[in-house]
Design an enzyme around this catalytic site. Structure first.
Site, PDB file in Angstrom:
ATOM      1  N   ASP B 156       0.864  -1.179   0.000  1.00  0.00           N
ATOM      2  CA  ASP B 156       0.000   0.000   0.000  1.00  0.00           C
ATOM      3  C   ASP B 156       0.898   1.225   0.000  1.00  0.00           C
ATOM      4  O   ASP B 156       1.411   1.635   1.035  1.00  0.00           O
ATOM      5  CB  ASP B 156      -0.917   0.008   1.230  1.00  0.00           C
ATOM      6  CG  ASP B 156      -2.008  -1.064   1.148  1.00  0.00           C
ATOM      7  OD1 ASP B 156      -1.809  -2.070   0.432  1.00  0.00           O
ATOM      8  OD2 ASP B 156      -3.050  -0.895   1.808  1.00  0.00           O
ATOM      9  N   LYS B 224      -6.648   3.312  -3.703  1.00  0.00           N
ATOM     10  CA  LYS B 224      -7.086   3.328  -2.307  1.00  0.00           C
ATOM     11  C   LYS B 224      -7.281   4.766  -1.870  1.00  0.00           C
ATOM     12  O   LYS B 224      -6.513   5.644  -2.253  1.00  0.00           O
ATOM     13  CB  LYS B 224      -6.011   2.618  -1.464  1.00  0.00           C
ATOM     14  CG  LYS B 224      -6.230   2.641   0.029  1.00  0.00           C
ATOM     15  CD  LYS B 224      -5.134   1.819   0.743  1.00  0.00           C
ATOM     16  CE  LYS B 224      -5.184   2.028   2.250  1.00  0.00           C
ATOM     17  NZ  LYS B 224      -4.099   1.283   2.958  1.00  0.00           N
ATOM     18  N   LYS B 260     -10.086   0.405  -2.780  1.00  0.00           N
ATOM     19  CA  LYS B 260     -10.049   0.203  -1.326  1.00  0.00           C
ATOM     20  C   LYS B 260     -10.337   1.511  -0.599  1.00  0.00           C
ATOM     21  O   LYS B 260      -9.471   2.377  -0.519  1.00  0.00           O
ATOM     22  CB  LYS B 260      -8.677  -0.339  -0.900  1.00  0.00           C
ATOM     23  CG  LYS B 260      -8.545  -0.537   0.614  1.00  0.00           C
ATOM     24  CD  LYS B 260      -7.192  -1.125   0.990  1.00  0.00           C
ATOM     25  CE  LYS B 260      -7.003  -1.141   2.518  1.00  0.00           C
ATOM     26  NZ  LYS B 260      -5.662  -1.622   2.915  1.00  0.00           N
TER      27      LYS B 260
END
Lengths: 285, 324, 480
Positions: B156, B224, B260
């Site tokens: 991430d 995300k 996400k």
């Protein structure tokens, strides 16, 4: 030895030009005593048709002009009218039988009425429009806009110039164009007034004057699908219920007859406007 | 549909041209649509399915300065057995930790470490000088390589919001490309790259849309919303907007990109709204671990309480689920 | 299972406590009508809901007398502050009973509960709140000092937003000091009768509000009654024209909210996803039973295909079915008659060469239903580009330049609404200026608010409802 006068030929006023009636008809305009004063054009339904085309063509430009500009153009008319006061006094005395004082008072009132309305051009939207506090993230304004092309019957038994002015000025202020039938038995001031407009800065077709018989012309107006609103100010002696019935076919807006001269009022301006509400989303991001 | 330039064909200019040509976003309309989808009423069998699906899509997260191996092992235990009182409860998709905790997490997962689409649990690591992203590219690459070497399945990364906001989209793009390369393992496979846009710092929806496309163009496998360290974190409209980008990308390329939302999703009720937005924007085939995740920590326990309520018919209490 | 086959989430009808029969509400009481009873059915199931009285001409006279008497003896003499308090009471009672009213409206009209719950009923309460505050401030209505109420207002409303249209009519009329006789549509009389109960609960003086039920004949008797000072009508242009003829030569004031064929204009610089939402709400909100619907989509030719792709994808997620289900987007068509009309016009659209498309959706066996329908390849001369369909049918046309969009949008005898989708503010404002329509929605559509005047140009009617203009429509005089 007195000079032989040159009499004026009174014609129609359509699209900024002065045509004769397509019908070739004229009618006699007489003094109160019954003496011949002049011939006036006897407007026909086809003249009316042509006038509506001229009014429709002129409408986007007139309503698209800035309010300041419209106000100035209207004010200019009053200036020119003031300078030609004597001619109107003479015509009013001759045809309406008014005294010099009465005639002058009518012309003064007409000029003053015109100025009152001219000043509204850049103000009526502020007074008659609103910012609406709607519940949500929206910018929301309601603004009156000109209805479009307006047909009008000027008062038929009051001062011919003042009646005409009090009828058409509020129609023009917002950006409508107009086809007006002036006082039938006293049409000279209307055509002379058209000459004032023709020599002011009024675009051709903004005002169209069809002299003749309201009884003959009004039904053609009321049933004309390209006229958006009908001012029946001077139609009190006509079968105006039937005119409204005809107008209903296209949901034409109508303003009922009045006694005498229409009083100066903001309501006469807004009667020939449509409120438009505009929404727009409003958010910081 | 717009044609998508290949990564190798892009230049700073052509990237900027592409991003500027994207249609704008009307904030009021976007938020109204999200709110409207939020009124869907998910009941009975749909709710039961939704609850298990949410659990399967959670990246159970701990991202604290005070994280310890013990804390991470506890997190892993919860990920594997969310509700000891009901062993039919599914496992979560992944645990999400800082890079230095990856080895601990991998070890704690043992045999259960693997692909969440196969019912196992992945390890996701935040990297690239998370959460601010304020370090050199070399450090970001090293950060990523270390996490991958330690066994991270997913990275991430954060984008350089400063570069983005200053208009230097090319730097942002190149860094994502570089980090994606750093995700490559010796065997040629690579860790899945989730690109954190930090939408709370991009602020405008137009920026979020541009950043979404930029991240997809650069090869992100997921986009995300947030680090969870900046407010606002995930919101329903932002997630809807990112899903629209993903939908359009799929229409243009046939490639499915994951989304996400992370941070701020605390209740089952909220999470169900996200499922609805996914299903009605990109289709419910997106509701699988490799295409949608919730980045969350406290969400899991609320979902477990709701799950207990559905099973028993009466309301549960926080004392009946474990803290961590 | 498929998640998107959301399990049924029906709103309970248990909250309703309906009578089997409703009489007329005249002079504060429910009384029997002299005409035959008729039944209102649920358009989603065709099941009967309740019976209602048909109001005869003699009954109309009783109702108008009651209104006149209440006007003369009570309402015109009451202070504005007190009139306002009654309206505030009504607004509060509507909020308190909002769930019940939403369920009743959905049952009787067939529109989705999410619309009655989130749009119709909240707006009804808002309308009464807004106008309640005006009752003691009429001097500021723009008509000069001491404007006068008109007297008795005859009000005839349609079936598409039954209670909301009642609110649009009654709230400003009462605030201005008029009394009313209102006739709801014969297919949707239920919530008007619940409103009558609310008037009783609010202790509104008898005769201030009178509600009479029946079909077109009753409406005709009402607007032709000789002791009426104001007529407000919302409905078809044909009936509006008839009413305009009926009041010709009288002093009766008239407000008409009639049909429309609104253009929704999408420019190539629009926020496309929001534009698609606006197209959807423009024509599929309330099954397209909306006079201001964006039934003509004018999309810039260079983005036509992309917009259609996005639109069709989006329409495939619409959920048609039980209006009481909280997830239903498209409810039932209000009546068999309306369904037949929509069906016939859609068939004509096809026969004139339009390309017809609908998403796959299951149509329930009972009740009146019409799938959301999009016609592409429509020419401005086609029937479905001219006639108001009043159903979930979108006619799509293209344009090349802003000037062409404006010309096409204005090329209709109607002039009620229009939409503009563009991210360029200057263009939005310029196009808004040139559209001949009373309501322009820019980057949104089908938004309503009591503070914002609503009404049409040309054959869409005259007068405005809502805002200051809506109040002025029930007043005269002043010295402006």
């Amino acid at each position: 030895m007195s000079r032989l006068a040159v009499p004026k030929t009174y014609k129609l006023f359509i699209g900024g030009k002065f045509p004769r009636s397509e019908s070739g008809r004229v009618y006699e305009v007489n003094s109160v005593a019954g003496e011949f004063v002049a011939n006036a054009a006897q407007g026909s339904r086809k003249d009316m048709r042509d006038a509506v085309v001229a009014a429709r063509t002129a409408q986007p430009g007139w309503s698209g002009a800035t309010a300041y500009n419209r106000g100035q153009v209207l004010y200019r008319i009053a200036e020119v009218l003031e300078g030609r006061k004597a001619q109107f006094v003479e015509e009013i005395m001759l045809v309406e039988g008014s005294s010099a004082k009465e005639a002058a008072a009518q012309v003064d009132a007409a000029i003053d009425t015109w100025i009152w309305y001219a000043g509204w051009a850049d103000k009526y939207t502020q007074v008659a429009g609103q910012a609406n506090p709607v519940s949500g993230p929206y910018f929301n304004l309601s603004v009156p806009e000109p209805t479009g092309v307006v047909g009008a019957i000027a008062p038929q038994s009051s001062g011919s110039l003042l009646g005409l002015v009090a009828t058409i000025a509020p129609i023009l202020v917002s950006g409508n164009t107009v086809v007006v039938v002036p006082r039938e038995d006293a049409p000279l001031t209307a055509i002379s007034f058209a000459e004032v407009m023709a020599t002011s800065d009024v675009p051709g077709g903004v005002v169209n004057v069809i002299t003749g018989s309201p009884a003959e012309l009004a039904p053609w107006m009321a049933s004309h699908a390209d006229i958006n609103a009908l001012d029946l100010a001077g139609a009190g002696n006509l079968d105006w219920a039937s005119l409204q019935i005809a107008a209903a076919e296209t949901l034409m807006r109508t303003l009922a007859p009045v006694e005498g001269i229409p009083a100066s009022s903001l309501n006469r301006i807004t009667a020939f406007t449509e409120v438009k509400s505009v929404w727009h989303t409003k958010s910081l991001i | 549909m717009r044609s998508i330039p290949a990564v190798s064909d892009l230049t700073a200019e052509s990237l900027a041209d592409f991003l500027r040509a994207l249609p704008g976003v009307d904030a009021v309309g976007l938020e109204a649509r999200a709110a409207d989808l939020g009124t869907r009423s998910i009941k009975t069998s749909s709710k039961a399915w939704a609850i298990d699906t949410i659990i399967k899509l959670i990246d159970l997260t701990t991202l604290e300065g005070a994280d310890t191996p013990g804390k991470v092992r506890t997190l892993v235990a919860k990920a594997l057995v969310p509700d000891a009182g009901d062993l039919s409860t599914p496992t979560v998709a992944a645990v999400c930790v800082y890079g230095d905790m990856v080895a601990t997490a991998v070890e704690a997962l043992g045999d259960m470490h693997g692909d969440p689409d196969q019912g196992k649990v992945s390890v996701a690591a935040v990297a690239t000088a998370f959460p601010s992203g304020r370090s050199s590219l070399a450090i970001k690459i090293a950060d990523t390589q270390e996490a991958v070497a330690a066994g991270a399945d997913e990275i991430d990364m954060v984008i350089d919001r400063g570069a983005f906001l200053s208009g230097d989209w090319w730097t942002v793009f190149q860094q994502i490309v570089a980090v994606k390369e750093a995700c490559r393992r010796a065997d040629g496979t690579h860790a899945h790259l989730k690109v954190i846009l930090e939408t709370g710092e991009l602020v405008t929806y137009d920026n979020v849309r541009k950043a979404s496309w930029l991240a997809m163009l650069a090869g992100g496998d997921f986009i995300k919303t947030s680090t969870g360290k900046v407010a606002p974190a995930a919101t329903l409209p932002v997630t809807l907007l990112m899903l629209e980008a993903v939908r359009d990308w799929y229409a243009a390329t046939g490639q499915r990109i994951g989304v996400k939302p992370a941070g701020g999703i605390k209740t089952t009720k909220d999470a169900i709204k996200y499922l609805v937005v996914v299903a009605e924007t990109v289709g419910e085939e997106w509701l699988v671990p490799h295409l949608f995740r919730f980045g969350a920590s406290s969400l899991l326990n609320d979902v477990l309480l709701q799950r207990q309520k559905l099973a028993s018919g009466h309301y549960s209490s926080a004392d009946y689920v474990t803290l961590d | 299972m498929s998640f998107m086959d959301y399990a049924p989430a029906p709103e309970s009808t248990g909250i309703l406590n309906l009578n089997e029969h409703y009489g007329l509400f005249i002079n504060g009481k429910f009384v029997a009508g002299r005409g035959e009873n008729f039944t209102s059915i649920s358009p989603a199931t065709e099941a009967p809901i309740a019976t209602f009285s048909t109001t005869t001409e003699a009954d109309v006279d009783v109702a108008v007398r009651a209104a006149r008497s209440a006007y003369d003896s009570v309402w015109s003499k009451m202070s504005g502050a007190d009139r306002g308090k009654y309206l505030f009471r009504i607004a509060r009672l509507i909020q308190e009973r909002s769930r019940e009213l939403a369920v009743a409206e959905t049952l009787d009209n067939g529109k989705p509960i999410k619309e009655t719950r989130d749009v119709d009923i909240p707006l009804v309460a808002a309308w009464f709140f807004y106008y309640a505050g005006w009752a003691d401030k009429l001097d500021f209505a723009g008509l000069g000092a001491n404007p006068k109420s008109l007297g008795v207002a005859a009000q005839v409303i349609p079936w598409n937003f039954p209670l909301l249209m009642l609110a649009w009519k009654i709230a400003p009329a009462l605030a201005a000091g008029n009394t009313v006789v209102l006739k709801p549509a014969e297919t949707t009389p239920l919530t008007a009768m619940l409103f009558a109960e609310i008037c009783q609960q609010a202790d509104l003086p008898a005769g201030v509000v009178n509600i009479i039920t029946g079909a077109g004949e009753t409406g005709k008797s009402l607007v032709n009654h000789t002791d009426i000072n104001k007529i407000a009508f919302t409905g078809s242009t044909a009936v509006g024209r008839e009413i305009a003829r009926a009041v010709a030569g009288t002093n009766t004031k008239l407000t008409l909210e009639l049909g429309g064929k609104g253009a929704n204009i999408v420019f190539d610089d629009a926020a496309l996803d929001q534009a698609v939402e606006g197209i959807v709400s423009g024509i599929f909100f309330n099954q397209g039973h909306v006079c201001c619907a964006g039934s003509r989509l004018l999309v810039q030719e260079n983005i036509h295909d992309e917009v259609m792709d996005r639109l069709k994808t989006r329409l495939s997620t619409l959920r048609l079915g039980d209006p009481l289900d909280k997830n239903t987007d498209i409810g039932a068509i209000n009546s068999r008659e309306q369904l037949d009309r929509i069906t016939a016009l859609a068939a004509q659209g096809e026969s004139e060469g339009g390309e017809r498309w609908s998403p796959v959706c299951d149509i329930p066996a009972k009740g009146f239903w019409f799938a959301p329908t999009v016609f592409t390849g429509v020419s401005p001369s086609n029937t479905i580009a001219r006639e108001e369909i009043f159903g979930p049918v979108l006619s799509v046309m293209t344009f090349r330049t802003p000037a062409e969009a404006i010309t096409k949008a204005n090329n209709t005898p109607y002039g009620l609404s229009a939409g503009i989708w563009s991210e360029k503010g200057s263009r939005v404002l310029a196009v808004a200026d040139k559209l001949r329509a009373g309501v322009i929605w820019a980057n949104t559509f089908n938004k309503f608010d009591p503070a914002s005047p609503f009404g049409g140009y040309k054959e869409s009617g005259y007068g405005r409802e809502g805002g200051l203009s809506g109040l002025a429509a029930y007043l005269e005089g002043g010295a402006a």
